[in-house]
Design a protein around this motif. Structure first.
Motif, PDB file in Angstrom:
ATOM      1  N   VAL A  38      -2.231  -2.148  14.567  1.00  0.00           N
ATOM      2  CA  VAL A  38      -1.226  -3.002  13.900  1.00  0.00           C
ATOM      3  C   VAL A  38      -0.829  -2.426  12.549  1.00  0.00           C
ATOM      4  O   VAL A  38       0.124  -2.894  11.931  1.00  0.00           O
ATOM      5  N   GLU A  39      -1.556  -1.404  12.085  1.00  0.00           N
ATOM      6  CA  GLU A  39      -1.186  -0.765  10.827  1.00  0.00           C
ATOM      7  C   GLU A  39      -0.390   0.525  11.070  1.00  0.00           C
ATOM      8  O   GLU A  39      -0.173   1.334  10.169  1.00  0.00           O
ATOM      9  N   THR A  40       0.121   0.699  12.304  1.00  0.00           N
ATOM     10  CA  THR A  40       0.875   1.898  12.675  1.00  0.00           C
ATOM     11  C   THR A  40       2.064   2.158  11.741  1.00  0.00           C
ATOM     12  O   THR A  40       2.286   3.295  11.301  1.00  0.00           O
TER      13      THR A  40
ATOM     14  N   ASP B  90      -5.851   8.380   6.179  1.00  0.00           N
ATOM     15  CA  ASP B  90      -7.107   7.694   6.517  1.00  0.00           C
ATOM     16  C   ASP B  90      -7.100   6.307   5.895  1.00  0.00           C
ATOM     17  O   ASP B  90      -6.680   6.144   4.749  1.00  0.00           O
ATOM     18  N   HIS B  91      -7.603   5.338   6.654  1.00  0.00           N
ATOM     19  CA  HIS B  91      -7.721   3.977   6.114  1.00  0.00           C
ATOM     20  C   HIS B  91      -9.114   3.434   6.413  1.00  0.00           C
ATOM     21  O   HIS B  91      -9.565   3.504   7.555  1.00  0.00           O
ATOM     22  N   THR B  92      -9.785   2.919   5.386  1.00  0.00           N
ATOM     23  CA  THR B  92     -11.096   2.291   5.593  1.00  0.00           C
ATOM     24  C   THR B  92     -11.183   0.995   4.797  1.00  0.00           C
ATOM     25  O   THR B  92     -10.354   0.725   3.934  1.00  0.00           O
ATOM     26  N   HIS B  93     -12.203   0.210   5.156  1.00  0.00           N
ATOM     27  CA  HIS B  93     -12.553  -0.980   4.381  1.00  0.00           C
ATOM     28  C   HIS B  93     -13.867  -0.655   3.660  1.00  0.00           C
ATOM     29  O   HIS B  93     -14.864  -1.346   3.831  1.00  0.00           O
ATOM     30  N   SER B  94     -13.860   0.417   2.880  1.00  0.00           N
ATOM     31  CA  SER B  94     -15.063   0.870   2.177  1.00  0.00           C
ATOM     32  C   SER B  94     -15.723  -0.263   1.400  1.00  0.00           C
ATOM     33  O   SER B  94     -15.070  -0.975   0.631  1.00  0.00           O
TER      34      SER B  94
ATOM     35  N   GLN C 257      -7.535  -6.617  -2.213  1.00  0.00           N
ATOM     36  CA  GLN C 257      -8.285  -7.554  -1.348  1.00  0.00           C
ATOM     37  C   GLN C 257      -8.315  -7.116   0.128  1.00  0.00           C
ATOM     38  O   GLN C 257      -8.559  -7.936   1.009  1.00  0.00           O
ATOM     39  N   HIS C 258      -8.057  -5.857   0.379  1.00  0.00           N
ATOM     40  CA  HIS C 258      -8.015  -5.423   1.775  1.00  0.00           C
ATOM     41  C   HIS C 258      -8.772  -4.106   2.012  1.00  0.00           C
ATOM     42  O   HIS C 258      -9.740  -4.087   2.763  1.00  0.00           O
ATOM     43  N   GLY C 259      -8.358  -2.999   1.373  1.00  0.00           N
ATOM     44  CA  GLY C 259      -9.010  -1.729   1.664  1.00  0.00           C
ATOM     45  C   GLY C 259      -8.305  -0.565   0.993  1.00  0.00           C
ATOM     46  O   GLY C 259      -7.506  -0.750   0.073  1.00  0.00           O
TER      47      GLY C 259
HETATM   48 ZN   LIG Z   1      -7.233  -2.557   7.186  1.00  0.00          ZN
END
Ligand SMILES: [Zn+2]
Length: 689
Positions: free
Chosen positions: A124-126, A138-142, A199-201
């Motif tokens: 959904v983040e395409t 790159d995407h993470t919720h570190s 508040q997300h990543g």
């Molecule tokens: Zn995310």
């Protein structure tokens, strides 16, 4: 954090992928995606994704610009190139012209532009990946980054840590609007290495997978270093807890009973049960024991997609004083009722202003914090309970670090509601139904083989978590391993009351309680009743009567603590109805077990606990000592095959699976108790009179 990149591993994957026709840039993208996915402090249960812009050939052999992006349903830790579907990039970019786009239209459009229409749904983040110009993203919720961004005053903190290296994007739910907002922030600051989504990543960019990964490592390391500076010496001031704290196996059934979802149709089914997963550690204890736990634990989840798995807040119950467990049960009940009321109000408050109206989800918590003990993950399956527990443990770490340097403050309640009640999640409702025994815990004694193993498989096939008790641990382990996380093997001598108690404690500590017991372990002793040695008769009574009493007594103790009924199932024998010469030592305790079953039915029916028996005969199992079956057949002048197949009215061999089906049927028969079901192919002399 340290980079996990190893040139040798990267080269190896590139070489191996080339043989499969996968380009080296895609192979490296797969490699670093796995590196990110394997670090639980970066990515946990779906919270992250990656992409690569590249060129691929379509059906006509023409070169097409595509976005390779993580597909839903794939675990980043184990991803393959097939888990990163290629979407035509040009059409995605054209979407930037739109003012708005619904999530449903976005998902449909992404699917319509897949190079391979059978590929999984792109993330959904395409669009966020597509709208940024970088080759690798790159995407993470570190966890460390979340401790900085879930702050009352996050912007000054982020500016201090990152300066101009990242752009800050205000919170917006994932989808088209977030993709547009992120692209605008980037375009205003084209020199940044990444974006922080408040508040997300975090997102990082690169010209290739190594650069975006290296930047993720560098930016996360800065967050980790900041969390080491200026910490409070004591993050949470502890509240006093009782000197004697009840064990998890004692507490779990009480909680499990409170958290069973009431069924919509009480006439046809029991409450919908849940499985619990217990976790504790020094850090968890510091968090749950804190005097202010009812404040910081209730502010919301660390990153919004957790709301889908864990609800917006955990349930906090009182500390379980081992010397006053009734008071704990009362306090936990009051806390659970307050939670349900709070959740229903939250739903009404936020749903009231939304169009179209949402379908209310069940109001039950998925995480329970128990001061003095630890925390429980809660789920309708063992896997769901474990995910909830994993996310809760991660939350403890993130909130602790956030509170150590400031004040934990995640996204607003309205935004949490938007995530929990996301239209894409709502669309999944009602599309799949839980199996019959989802959330139920079944115990099978003598579960290592024969009828026991067949019963274990039959209940597991309908979604139950199954504990297999057997004297032979490895044999039990072999059966349990077939059920993956839903199987538990316990070495247990059912004739030893202490061993049975310990087994039930282990089951309660592992799955949270017990719903259905198949008391199956048994063995056939022989001897002419007038001359048989006392030891033989007593040994048979130990296994064929006393073990059933030990098992049933423990089961009832746990079932009463849960308060949600239960099912006791005993493996009786034809010998109890129709004695055979020389089988007194076997038949007598089995007859007593039938009486035992009726006694439990009588005394616990008022608590919703059913007690029934299956009377099986002529089933080829390990029950028969070597040569016994041959002996019986010979006594009737037929072969073993004939004895099994033709010695009954239906002329069919009775198999362990047939007996297992009777146990399952009795567990489902909600209006049946004190019954005996015969599974022997038909034998008038042994029929119940
Ligand atoms: Zn995310």
């Amino acid at each position: 954090m340290k980079s996990a990149w190893r040139d040798r591993d990267a080269d190896e994957l590139v070489t191996r992928s080339r043989d499969q026709g996968i380009a080296s840039d895609v192979a490296l993208r797969v490699y670093t995606t796995r590196l990110l996915g394997r670090d639980p402090l970066l990515v946990m249960h779906g919270g992250g994704n990656t992409s690569l812009k590249t060129v691929e050939r379509d059906l006509f052999g023409e070169q097409v610009s595509v976005l390779r992006v993580k597909g839903s349903g794939w675990d980043m830790a184990e991803i393959e190139a097939a888990g990163m579907p290629a979407v035509r990039l040009e059409p995605l970019l054209k979407l930037r012209e739109l003012a708005r786009l619904s999530d449903e239209d976005m998902v449909a459009f992404q699917r319509a532009n897949l190079i391979d229409p059978t590929a999984p749904n792109p993330s959904v983040e395409t669009l966020l990946h597509a709208f940024l110009p970088h080759t690798s993203i790159d995407h993470t919720h570190s966890a460390a980054v979340l401790s900085l961004i879930d702050q009352e005053f996050d912007v000054p903190l982020l500016t201090e840590v990152y300066g101009a290296r990242v752009g800050l994007v205000d919170y917006v739910k994932p989808g088209f609007a977030l993709a547009q907002a992120s692209a605008r922030v980037y375009e205003a600051n084209p020199g940044v290495e990444g974006l922080i989504l408040r508040q997300h990543g975090i997102f990082t960019f690169g010209d290739d997978p190594k650069q975006s990964y290296d930047r993720m490592v560098a930016l996360v390391t800065l967050a980790e270093e900041r969390l080491k500076r200026g910490r409070k010496t004591q993050v949470f001031v502890p509240a006093a807890v009782p000197a004697a704290i009840a064990s998890p196996s004692h507490v779990a059934p009480i909680l499990r009973g409170l958290l069973a979802f009431p069924s919509n149709d009480l006439d046809s089914a029991d409450d919908k049960r849940v499985v619990l997963e217990f976790r504790t550690s020094t850090a968890i204890r510091a968090y749950v024991d804190g005097a202010e736990v009812r404040s910081y634990s209730q502010r919301g989840v660390v990153t919004p997609d957790h709301a889908i798995r864990t609800k917006p807040w955990p349930l906090v119950v009182p500390a379980p004083d081992d010397t006053a467990i009734e008071a704990f049960a009362d306090g936990a009940r009051a806390a659970a009722e307050a939670y349900l009321a709070k959740y229903r109000e939250y739903f009404i408050r936020h749903n009231g202003v939304r169009e179209p109206a949402k379908i209310a989800l069940d109001p039950y918590p998925r995480v329970v914090l128990v001061p003095g003990l630890g925390l429980f993950g809660v789920g309708r399956s063992v896997a769901a309970a474990r995910i909830a527990a994993d996310l809760a443990v991660n939350t403890v770490r993130i909130v602790t670090d956030a509170e150590a340097i400031g004040r934990y403050q995640p996204v607003s309640e309205a935004d949490l509601f938007d995530m929990e009640y996301w239209s894409l999640e709502q669309a999944k409702l009602g599309k799949s139904s839980d199996p019959a025994f989802a959330g139920q815990v079944v115990v099978v004694t003598g579960g290592g083989g024969g009828i026991g193993a067949a019963a274990a498989r039959a209940f597991a096939a309908e979604g139950a978590a199954v504990a297999i008790l057997d004297r032979d641990g490895p044999v039990a382990g072999a059966i349990a391993s077939g059920f993956k996380e839903r199987g538990l093997a316990i070495t247990c001598d059912v004739t030893d009351a202490k061993s049975v108690r310990a087994a039930f404690d282990t089951i309660c500590a592992t799955f949270g309680g017990v719903d259905i017991v198949v008391s199956n372990a048994g063995a056939a002793w022989q001897g002419e009743i007038g001359t048989v040695a006392d030891e033989v008769l007593r040994a048979s009574f130990e296994l064929n009567f006393w073990s059933h009493q030990h098992v049933a007594q423990n089961a009832v103790r746990v079932m009463l603590a849960q308060g949600t009924g239960g099912s006791l199932l005993f493996n009786a024998s034809k010998q109890a109805m129709n004695p055979g010469s020389g089988f007194g030592p076997y038949g007598l305790p089995k007859a007593a077990t039938i009486a035992l079953m009726k006694q439990y039915a009588l005394e616990y029916g008022g608590h919703g606990i059913h007690a029934n028996a299956v009377n099986a005969d002529r089933v080829r199992t390990g029950l028969f000592a070597k040569g016994l079956l041959e002996e019986r057949a010979a006594a009737r002048g037929v072969s073993v095959e004939e004895y099994l197949r033709t010695g009954n009215l239906l002329k069919r061999e009775v198999k362990p699976e047939d007996v297992a089906a009777a146990f399952v049927g009795l567990a489902k028969a909600r209006k049946t108790t004190a019954a005996i079901i015969t599974v022997d192919g038909g034998n008038i002399a042994a029929s119940v009179r």
